[in-house]
Design an enzyme around this catalytic site. Structure first.
Site, PDB file in Angstrom:
ATOM      1  N   GLU A 141      29.239  32.046  46.165  1.00 35.85           N
ATOM      2  CA  GLU A 141      30.225  31.010  46.423  1.00 35.85           C
ATOM      3  C   GLU A 141      31.142  31.569  47.510  1.00 35.85           C
ATOM      4  OE1 GLU A 141      32.583  29.817  43.046  1.00 35.85           O
ATOM      5  OE2 GLU A 141      33.795  28.490  44.301  1.00 35.85           O
TER       6      GLU A 141
ATOM      7  N   ARG B 114      25.407  42.181  34.799  1.00 34.80           N
ATOM      8  CA  ARG B 114      26.181  42.366  36.016  1.00 34.80           C
ATOM      9  C   ARG B 114      26.609  43.822  36.132  1.00 34.80           C
ATOM     10  NH1 ARG B 114      30.569  39.581  37.723  1.00 34.80           N
ATOM     11  NH2 ARG B 114      29.540  37.672  37.206  1.00 34.80           N
TER      12      ARG B 114
ATOM     13  N   LYS C 256      36.023  38.308  42.440  1.00 32.55           N
ATOM     14  CA  LYS C 256      36.651  37.867  43.688  1.00 32.55           C
ATOM     15  C   LYS C 256      38.056  37.338  43.432  1.00 32.55           C
ATOM     16  CE  LYS C 256      32.792  35.716  44.685  1.00 32.55           C
ATOM     17  NZ  LYS C 256      31.999  34.587  45.114  1.00 32.55           N
TER      18      LYS C 256
HETATM   19  P1  ATP Z   1      32.986  36.776  41.086  1.00 28.76           P
HETATM   20  O1  ATP Z   1      33.407  36.605  39.668  1.00 28.76           O
HETATM   21  O2  ATP Z   1      33.229  38.113  41.641  1.00 28.76           O
HETATM   22  O3  ATP Z   1      33.476  35.671  41.967  1.00 28.76           O
HETATM   23  P2  ATP Z   1      30.602  35.368  40.935  1.00 28.76           P
HETATM   24  O4  ATP Z   1      29.445  35.625  40.041  1.00 28.76           O
HETATM   25  O5  ATP Z   1      31.436  34.190  40.675  1.00 28.76           O
HETATM   26  O6  ATP Z   1      31.419  36.682  41.017  1.00 28.76           O
HETATM   27  P3  ATP Z   1      29.115  34.389  43.092  1.00 28.76           P
HETATM   28  O7  ATP Z   1      29.527  34.256  44.503  1.00 28.76           O
HETATM   29  O8  ATP Z   1      28.932  33.160  42.308  1.00 28.76           O
HETATM   30  O9  ATP Z   1      30.155  35.326  42.421  1.00 28.76           O
HETATM   31  O10 ATP Z   1      27.846  35.315  42.958  1.00 28.76           O
HETATM   32  C1  ATP Z   1      26.722  35.301  43.783  1.00 28.76           C
HETATM   33  C2  ATP Z   1      25.621  36.048  43.081  1.00 28.76           C
HETATM   34  O11 ATP Z   1      25.994  37.389  42.850  1.00 28.76           O
HETATM   35  C3  ATP Z   1      25.342  35.432  41.720  1.00 28.76           C
HETATM   36  O12 ATP Z   1      23.947  35.331  41.550  1.00 28.76           O
HETATM   37  C4  ATP Z   1      25.956  36.395  40.759  1.00 28.76           C
HETATM   38  O13 ATP Z   1      25.290  36.382  39.524  1.00 28.76           O
HETATM   39  C5  ATP Z   1      25.830  37.724  41.492  1.00 28.76           C
HETATM   40  N1  ATP Z   1      26.861  38.655  41.061  1.00 28.76           N
HETATM   41  C6  ATP Z   1      28.184  38.469  41.098  1.00 28.76           C
HETATM   42  N2  ATP Z   1      28.840  39.521  40.578  1.00 28.76           N
HETATM   43  C7  ATP Z   1      27.895  40.410  40.208  1.00 28.76           C
HETATM   44  C8  ATP Z   1      27.924  41.707  39.610  1.00 28.76           C
HETATM   45  N3  ATP Z   1      29.065  42.303  39.279  1.00 28.76           N
HETATM   46  N4  ATP Z   1      26.750  42.325  39.384  1.00 28.76           N
HETATM   47  C9  ATP Z   1      25.590  41.744  39.716  1.00 28.76           C
HETATM   48  N5  ATP Z   1      25.483  40.538  40.283  1.00 28.76           N
HETATM   49  C10 ATP Z   1      26.616  39.861  40.527  1.00 28.76           C
HETATM   50 MG    MG Z   2      31.792  32.353  40.913  1.00 24.95          MG
END
Ligand code: ATP
Ligand code: MG
Length: 555
Positions: A34, A258, A268
């Site tokens: 995102e 994760r 983020k």
């Molecule tokens: P954040 O909470 O940091 O915003 P998010 O999962 O909302 O993380 P996205 O931009 O939606 O962030 O994530 C893009 C991809 O990265 C998704 O497939 C997500 O599952 C993966 N991802 C995000 N954080 C992690 C992590 N700590 N370890 C492994 N994969 C991750």
């Molecule tokens: Mg997200």
């Protein structure tokens, strides 16, 4: 090492699928960020996994921006994400945006309404939450659930046309208000949001929810293996329900744990708070766990990929020691960094039997770990040098193989010197160390026959350049700040950045951004992006040894 290790569980699934001829042997993954912030090391894990699988099995990976929330998303983030994926060494097959599917998703929603599988609900968010029940009690169907198909079509079209204010209505899937899985209790598919979108502008005032965008985007792109993190396990039945009811490409969702790293936060939203509230310089502050922060800190793409490989693909949440990440960059830089001399805490050393004002040019190889040393550089030498304050002691204990009255040491790439005397100021601080040098002991042509145990680094006073050197410590004081009660920012380490003024050998004036340098005996450093010809700035990437591991052992 990737060739030797056993398969991770996702690779096992892929190999089974290949064997059974599923999807005609086609492997297509996607990385779906995102664009609401900069990528962090957790995303690097996901990138390495998705792009790595495709690489290994001759497949493809899409970069798909999951941009369904207009409020938090921005083009700046899109650009940084692309730069970070490329920096890690991966290239996507297609650059795609969930927002490009808004028309198709709208048609999908109408399709479900016409099947009697979705309805417009006028309840407030509070009412919807209250009617949802609890994990032990079923939810309650409200009066809107029995609206006719015609009425739902009309209301949904009116929602799209902008007839209602934010929050007045939502579109919900008609699944099962009594399902033991809360996500199946008539989840929201669309919400009204009169907001400008970074790509679609003001075309839309209704936006699909994650659950009604992600799986559908996967299906549109014919993604074979949709890999996400564990918190999406309870979403999987809904993912499959939508695909089933819409009869679209049957993408499959797989979940892994994760990545969590000690002494930092990995969300983020939280990282954005650190930036906005000025706890760090920016998203690429070298203390941040962002990919851009690691890059600015001096991490190499290879070291980050190696780290992701070493931690593997887990099925259970765990907390990885940041020491492992540091180990990976240390290993890499030991092989590639160019060696230089820098004095971080200077004290003057005067060679009393070397002609004052004379300069001699010595030579040092760039990288003793590389074949041929990767060339070298000139190092000016004179009668006045800076050495580290800690390399001199007035009264030395046994086994102190550096300088103290009467002791001898080798100056790296130069001569053996013997400490004769020292000068103190009124406060009792040593200000100068006086030595004599042995002219026959020059490095590489030493005929002195003298053996010394210690070698120290130095910089010639008249030739030294000054540099700001930034030494970093952990951003947080506790191992898992996200787990603490209260505000995670209370746990910030107030001493995570120390800026010192150092003397460096003149060749470092031509240091290259993005290259790793080992300041001999002091650690690995890299030129900061804010460095100028007038003001050199270096970031310490990592110390030479794991100081924290030592303390644990001592304790
Ligand atoms: P954040 O909470 O940091 O915003 P998010 O999962 O909302 O993380 P996205 O931009 O939606 O962030 O994530 C893009 C991809 O990265 C998704 O497939 C997500 O599952 C993966 N991802 C995000 N954080 C992690 C992590 N700590 N370890 C492994 N994969 C991750
Ligand atoms: Mg997200």
């Amino acid at each position: 090492m990737s060739e030797e290790r056993s398969l991770n569980f996702i690779e096992e699934i892929v190999e089974d699928d290949l064997k059974s001829g599923k999807n005609n042997g086609r492997i297509h993954t996607r990385f779906p960020p995102e664009p609401n912030g900069y990528l962090h090391i957790g995303h690097a894990k996901s990138i390495c996994l998705n792009f790595g699988l495709a690489k290994r099995y001759n497949g493809q990976t899409n970069l798909r921006f999951d941009d369904t929330n207009p409020v938090t998303e921005d083009t700046e983030y899109v650009e940084s994400i692309k730069a970070d994926v490329r920096w890690l060494g991966f290239e996507w097959a297609n650059e795609l945006y969930a927002s490009d599917y808004f028309d198709i998703l709208y048609a999908f929603a109408l399709n479900l309404i016409k099947q009697g599988l979705a309805y417009v609900d006028d309840s407030t968010p509070e009412e919807i939450a209250a009617q949802k029940g609890t994990p032990t009690e079923p939810g309650i169907a409200n009066q809107y659930r029995s609206r006719t198909i015609e009425e739902n079509v009309q209301l949904f079209e009116d929602m799209k046309a902008g007839k209602y204010p934010d929050g007045a209505k939502v579109l919900r899937a008609k699944v099962d208000m009594a399902s033991p899985n809360m996500h199946m209790r008539d989840p929201i598919m669309y919400r009204i949001k009169h907001a400008h979108h970074h790509r679609t502008g003001d075309k839309w005032c209704i936006y699909p929810m994650y659950d009604f965008a992600h799986g559908q985007s996967d299906a549109i792109e014919e993604i074979t293996h949709s890999i996400c993190t564990l918190e999406f396990i309870p979403h999987r039945p809904l993912y499959e329900w939508f695909i089933d009811k819409l009869e679209i490409f049957p993408s499959k969702q797989y979940e892994f744990a994760r990545l969590n790293l000690t002494y930092t936060v990995m969300s983020k939203r939280k990282l954005l708070q650190l930036v906005n509230e000025g706890h760090v310089e920016d998203w690429d502050d070298p203390r941040m766990p962002t990919i851009s922060g690691l890059r600015r800190r001096g991490y190499t793409p290879a070291s980050v990929r190696e780290f992701c490989e070493r931690i593997g693909v887990a099925k259970r949440e765990n907390l990885i020691d940041v020491g492992l990440l540091e180990f990976c960059i240390r290993e890499d830089l030991n092989k590639t960094a160019w060696r230089r001399m820098a004095v971080l805490d200077p004290i003057k050393l005067v060679i009393t039997n070397y002609p004052a004002g004379q300069t001699e040019t010595l030579h040092g190889e760039n990288n003793p770990e590389a074949e041929g040393g990767e060339g070298g550089r000139d190092i000016p030498f004179s009668s006045e040098l800076y050495i580290e304050r800690e390399d001199f002691m007035e009264v030395a204990p046994k086994k102190f193989f550096r300088l103290a009255p009467g002791l001898m040491v080798r100056l790296k790439h130069a001569y053996i010197v013997k400490c004769e005397d020292f000068i103190k100021d009124a406060d009792g601080n040593v200000t100068e160390v006086h030595c004599t040098y042995i002219p026959e002991s020059k490095s590489g042509q030493d005929t002195s026959g003298i053996n010394v145990k210690g070698t120290i680094h130095w910089v010639s006073v008249p030739h030294a350049k000054t540099a700001d050197v930034r030494l970093y410590d952990r951003l947080f004081k506790s191992e898992n700040p996200a787990a603490e009660e209260g505000d995670f920012k209370d746990d910030l380490n107030p001493n995570s950045l120390q800026v010192i003024s150092a003397f460096v050998e003149p060749d470092l004036a031509t240091a290259i951004q993005g290259k790793g340098y080992q300041f001999i005996r002091k650690g690995y450093f890299t030129l900061d992006k804010l460095s100028t010809d007038d003001k050199l700035v270096f970031n310490r990437t990592v110390t030479l040894k794991d100081a924290w591991a030592k303390e644990v052992k001592k304790g």
